[in-house]
Write an enzyme that holds these catalytic residues in place. Structure first.
Site, PDB file in Angstrom:
ATOM      1  N   GLU A 299       0.814  -1.215   0.000  1.00  0.00           N
ATOM      2  CA  GLU A 299       0.000   0.000   0.000  1.00  0.00           C
ATOM      3  C   GLU A 299       0.843   1.258   0.000  1.00  0.00           C
ATOM      4  OE1 GLU A 299      -2.660   2.108  -0.751  1.00  0.00           O
ATOM      5  OE2 GLU A 299      -3.776   0.443   0.134  1.00  0.00           O
ATOM      6  N   ASP A 303       1.090   4.053  -2.995  1.00  0.00           N
ATOM      7  CA  ASP A 303       0.656   5.431  -2.768  1.00  0.00           C
ATOM      8  C   ASP A 303       1.774   6.426  -3.062  1.00  0.00           C
ATOM      9  OD1 ASP A 303      -1.777   4.466  -1.922  1.00  0.00           O
ATOM     10  OD2 ASP A 303      -1.338   4.672   0.214  1.00  0.00           O
ATOM     11  N   SER A 544      -7.143   1.862  -4.003  1.00  0.00           N
ATOM     12  CA  SER A 544      -5.911   2.288  -3.331  1.00  0.00           C
ATOM     13  C   SER A 544      -5.038   3.089  -4.268  1.00  0.00           C
ATOM     14  CB  SER A 544      -5.111   1.069  -2.860  1.00  0.00           C
ATOM     15  OG  SER A 544      -5.806   0.309  -1.921  1.00  0.00           O
ATOM     16  N   ASP A 587     -16.762  11.275 -18.834  1.00  0.00           N
ATOM     17  CA  ASP A 587     -17.907  10.484 -18.379  1.00  0.00           C
ATOM     18  C   ASP A 587     -17.682   9.000 -18.664  1.00  0.00           C
ATOM     19  OD1 ASP A 587     -20.340   9.931 -17.287  1.00  0.00           O
ATOM     20  OD2 ASP A 587     -21.535  10.811 -18.910  1.00  0.00           O
ATOM     21  N   ILE A 588     -17.910   8.169 -17.664  1.00  0.00           N
ATOM     22  CA  ILE A 588     -17.773   6.723 -17.805  1.00  0.00           C
ATOM     23  C   ILE A 588     -19.169   6.130 -17.889  1.00  0.00           C
ATOM     24  CG2 ILE A 588     -16.790   4.610 -16.822  1.00  0.00           C
ATOM     25  CD1 ILE A 588     -14.726   6.793 -17.555  1.00  0.00           C
ATOM     26  N   ASP A 608     -22.943   8.549 -11.524  1.00  0.00           N
ATOM     27  CA  ASP A 608     -23.484   7.236 -11.160  1.00  0.00           C
ATOM     28  C   ASP A 608     -22.732   6.691  -9.953  1.00  0.00           C
ATOM     29  OD1 ASP A 608     -21.121   5.555 -12.142  1.00  0.00           O
ATOM     30  OD2 ASP A 608     -21.695   6.560 -14.005  1.00  0.00           O
TER      31      ASP A 608
END
Length: 629
Positions: A299, A303, A544, A587-588, A608
Site C-alpha cells: 500500500e 501510494d 488504493s 464520463d464513464i 453514477d
C-alpha cells in the site's frame, strides 16, 4: 485538564438550580453484533474502563452553510477559508454541556480526581469499573469473542442509556457498542487499520511483471505514471512548490521501503532516484522495516511511488505515518494530530478503536501538532455498519471542519463493489457473507470528503479510448449511505441517476430513499499498476491506486492557483458537482460494481454510483479553477 474547570463552570452557572432528576433513555443501540462476534460471558465487575464521553458540539447544524460559503463556486467568499482558531471557537462545546455532564458524574459519586476534560474541550474522560459503567449507562458489559480468530473484545449489549437531561449534551460514549479489532503480532488486539487485510480498501496483487513496459502502447497491460498523464492529459510542471503541499497517510505497520522507491523511480522517473517523502510522525509513526512483504509494504509503496512520480521531483510530498507497532492507530489518532480542537488524548479515543497514548514504548500527546497539507489522500476505510452511526457522524463532522480550513480530503471508495468489505448486510443490519443488502463504506460516504472509485482500460484498448468501470480483480466501491443525508450540492446529480436509470432492486437491497449521500464522487484508473514492492515489479489493482493519483492531479490545480496568488481548492465537492464543471470530467458509461448476489449499480451518462462524475480532464479542471476567485 484538571477537574478544577468545574469551578469556572459553577461560577458561570451560579444562578442555575441543580438539574432535576430525569428518566434514562436509550442513547445509542445496535440490534446485532458485527459478523463473527458473539457474547461469551459477562465482563468482570472490577475491570477498569477508560470511559470517554463525547460532548455535543454547537453549530454543527450550520456546518453545511459555513462550507458552502467558502466552497461554492457562486459564493462571494469562495476560497476565504477559516483559521483553526475560528473553527475551534465555533464548535467548542458549550459551558452548559460541560456543566451538565460533570454534574451528572459528580452526582453519581465519581471523585474529581477520576474525571478530566480533554485539551480540546470536546471530551470528558472518567476512569470507572465495569460495575460503575453499567450503573451510569443502564447497560450490561459482556466479553465478545470472534468465531474465527478467537480475539476477545469488551462491549455493552445492545444499547446504553443516559439521563434525559444529560443526553442532549452528549454525542456518544465509548467504549460501548463500537467494534474494530484485529490481530496483532505483539498483543491479542490490534487497534490499527494498517493491519494487513483490515477494512474495505486493500491493494490486490495480480502478478509479477517480467518485462517492464515504458511506452504508451502497453497501458492496457501495465499502468505507469506516463499512462496516467496521457489518460488525464496531466502534462504539468509545478511552479509554486514552495507554497503547495500534498499529504499521503499510512497506518503502521504499513510502511514503504526506500529501495523499492529507487527501483521504481529508476524505471519511470530517473531524476527522482534517492528522493523520499517528508516524514511527519504521528503517535510514534516511523518507517518501520521489522515486518515486510506485500501486505505490509504494498500500500505505502503504491501510494508514494505514484503520488511522487506524478507531482514530480520539485514538489515535496508529505508522509503522515500514524501509530507505532505497539498501539497501532486509527483515523481519530490522525485527526487528533491535525486539529487541536478535536483532540482526544486522555479524553476521547476508544481503547478498542483508537491507539491510546502514551504506551510503554512511545510517549506522545500529538494534539494539533501535525502540519496541514492542502490535499490529503487516504487509501484505507471501513464499513458504516462496523463502526456505528454515532462514531462515524462525529468523525465525519471533523472532516468538514478541516474542510473549512481549506483541506481537500481524498478517500478510496472501496474494492468490493456494493459489498463493502466483501460482506453484505442481513435483514437485521448485521454484516454477513450470506447477506443481501448493500454495505456502504466509510469515510467514503462522509459528505465532507471526496470519494474516488476505479476505472480501467479495456483489454486491447489504448489511452485514447474511453475507460470503463473497473471489473477485473476489483470492483469500484459505490452506492448510497445508510447514515448520511443527501447534500444539497449532490441532489441534482443523484436524482438524475435515480430518475433516468432507476436500479432494478427493491428497498430492502439498498437505500433507495433518494435522500442519502451517494458515492463515489469521481474515479481514476485502478487496474494493472506497475508497482515495485520488496524488490519485485508487480501488477496491482485497487481504489488504493486511484486515490493518490486523484490527489496528485488535484495538487496540480492547487499549484496553478497558488502561483497566481489564489487559495487552494479546499473542499471541492460543491464545485465539482456544479454545472460549470460538467465538461471537466470524462464520463464513464460502461461497467458496474456487483456484489451481494446482484450486478450492483451500472455506469451511466452523468453521475453514477460506480464511477461518480467520471475521470479528470486536467486542463479543463485547471482552467475552470483558475477562472474562480
Amino acid at each position: 485538564m484538571p477537574f478544577l474547570i468545574q469551578s469556572l463552570v459553577f461560577f458561570t452557572f451560579s444562578l442555575v438550580a441543580t438539574a432535576t432528576v430525569s428518566p434514562h433513555i436509550v442513547h445509542e443501540k445496535r440490534d446485532v453484533a458485527p459478523s463473527g462476534w458473539a457474547p461469551v460471558r459477562r465482563a468482570e465487575a472490577n475491570i477498569m474502563l477508560p470511559l470517554r464521553i463525547g460532548l455535543a458540539q454547537p453549530n454543527l447544524e450550520s456546518l453545511d452553510d459555513y462550507l458552502l460559503e467558502v466552497s461554492h463556486p457562486e459564493s462571494l467568499n469562495y476560497g476565504k477559508n477559516w483559521s483553526p482558531a475560528k473553527v475551534a471557537e465555533t464548535f467548542r462545546p458549550s459551558a452548559a454541556s460541560i456543566y451538565t455532564v460533570l454534574e451528572w458524574l459528580e452526582d453519581e459519586g465519581l471523585a474529581a480526581s477520576r474525571v478530566k476534560l480533554s485539551q480540546g474541550g470536546s471530551w470528558v474522560h472518567a476512569n470507572v469499573t465495569v460495575a460503575e459503567a453499567e450503573i451510569l449507562l443502564g447497560t450490561e458489559y459482556h466479553v465478545y469473542q470472534h468465531s474465527e480468530s478467537g480475539i476477545e473484545h469488551l462491549a455493552c449489549v445492545d444499547k446504553y442509556h443516559l439521563p434525559e437531561h444529560v443526553a442532549e449534551h452528549i454525542d456518544l460514549v465509548m467504549p460501548t457498542l463500537h467494534f474494530d479489532v484485529h490481530m496483532n503480532r505483539k498483543r491479542s488486539v490490534d487497534k490499527s487499520i494498517g493491519q494487513p487485510g483490515a477494512g474495505i480498501v486493500n491493494p490486490k496483487l495480480i502478478g509479477e511483471i517480467e518485462v517492464v513496459l515504458t511506452n504508451l502502447t502497453g497501458c492496457n497491460k501495465q499502468i505507469t505514471p506516463d499512462c496516467l498523464r496521457a489518460l488525464y492529459d496531466f502534462d504539468y510542471t509545478p511552479v509554486a512548490t514552495d507554497k503547495n503541499s500534498i499529504g499521503i497517510v499510512e497506518y503502521t505497520p504499513v510502511a514503504y521501503l526506500p529501495a523499492d522507491m529507487d527501483m521504481f523511480f529508476g524505471n519511470y522517473s530517473p531524476s527522482q532516484v534517492g528522493q523520499r517523502p517528508a516524514l511527519v510522525s504521528i503517535d510514534g509513526g516511523y518507517e518501520q522495516t521489522s515486518f515486510q512483504g506485500f501486505s505490509i509494504n504494498g500500500e505505502a509503496n503504491l501510494d508514494l511511488q505514484y503520488a511522487m512520480a506524478l507531482v514530480g521531483a520539485t514538489q515535496n510530498v508529505t508522509l503522515y505515518q500514524v501509530g507505532d507497532l505497539v498501539e497501532g492507530a486509527s483515523f481519530n489518532n490522525f485527526l487528533d494530530a491535525l486539529d487541536a480542537s478535536y483532540c482526544t488524548y486522555e479524553g476521547g479515543d476508544n481503547s478498542s478503536f483508537d491507539g491510546i497514548y502514551p504506551d510503554s514504548e512511545y510517549k506522545s500527546d500529538d494534539c494539533g501538532t501535525a502540519p496541514l497539507t492542502n490535499i490529503i489522500s487516504t487509501s484505507y476505510g471501513y464499513t458504516e455498519s462496523l463502526l456505528g452511526s454515532a462514531y462515524i457522524q462525529r468523525q465525519c463532522y471533523e472532516y468538514g471542519k478541516l474542510g473549512l480550513m481549506g483541506v481537500t480530503f481524498i478517500f478510496a471508495s472501496g474494492d468490493n463493489g456494493v459489498a463493502g468489505n466483501g460482506e453484505c448486510l442481513d435483514a437485521n443490519g448485521a454484516e454477513s457473507y450470506s447477506g443481501t443488502r448493500y454495505n456502504p463504506g466509510f469515510p467514503a460516504t462522509c459528505p465532507y470528503v471526496t470519494s474516488v472509485g476505479a476505472t480501467q482500460i479495456s483489454p486491447g484498448n489504448t489511452v485514447n479510448d474511453p475507460e470503463v468501470a473497473c471489473d477485473t480483480n476489483i470492483y469500484s466501491g459505490g452506492g448510497f449511505s445508510n447514515v448520511f443525508g443527501l447534500p444539497e450540492w449532490q441532489a441534482d446529480a443523484v436524482h438524475g441517476f435515480l430518475d433516468n436509470y432507476p436500479p432494478a432492486y427493491a428497498a430492502d437491497v439498498y437505500n433507495s430513499s433518494g435522500i442519502s449521500r451517494a458515492f463515489p464522487d469521481i474515479a481514476v484508473n485502478g487496474l494493472n499498476y506497475s508497482v515495485v514492492s520488496n524488490g519485485r515489479t508487480q501488477l496491482v489493482a485497487g481504489t488504493s491506486a486511484a486515490a493518490p493519483v486523484a490527489a496528485a492531479i488535484l495538487s496540480g490545480v492547487n499549484d496553478a492557483r497558488l502561483a497566481v496568488g489564489k487559495s487552494p481548492i479546499g473542499f471541492i465537492n460543491p464545485t465539482i458537482y456544479s454545472s460549470n464543471f460538467t465538461g471537466a470530467w470524462n464520463d464513464i458509461t460502461s461497467g458496474n460494481n456487483p456484489g451481494c448476489g446482484t450486478d450492483g449499480f451500472s455506469a451511466q451518462p452523468g453521475w453514477d454510483p460506480v464511477t461518480g462524475l467520471g475521470t479528470p480532464n486536467f486542463p479543463k479542471l485547471r482552467d475552470l479553477w483558475l477562472s474562480m476567485p
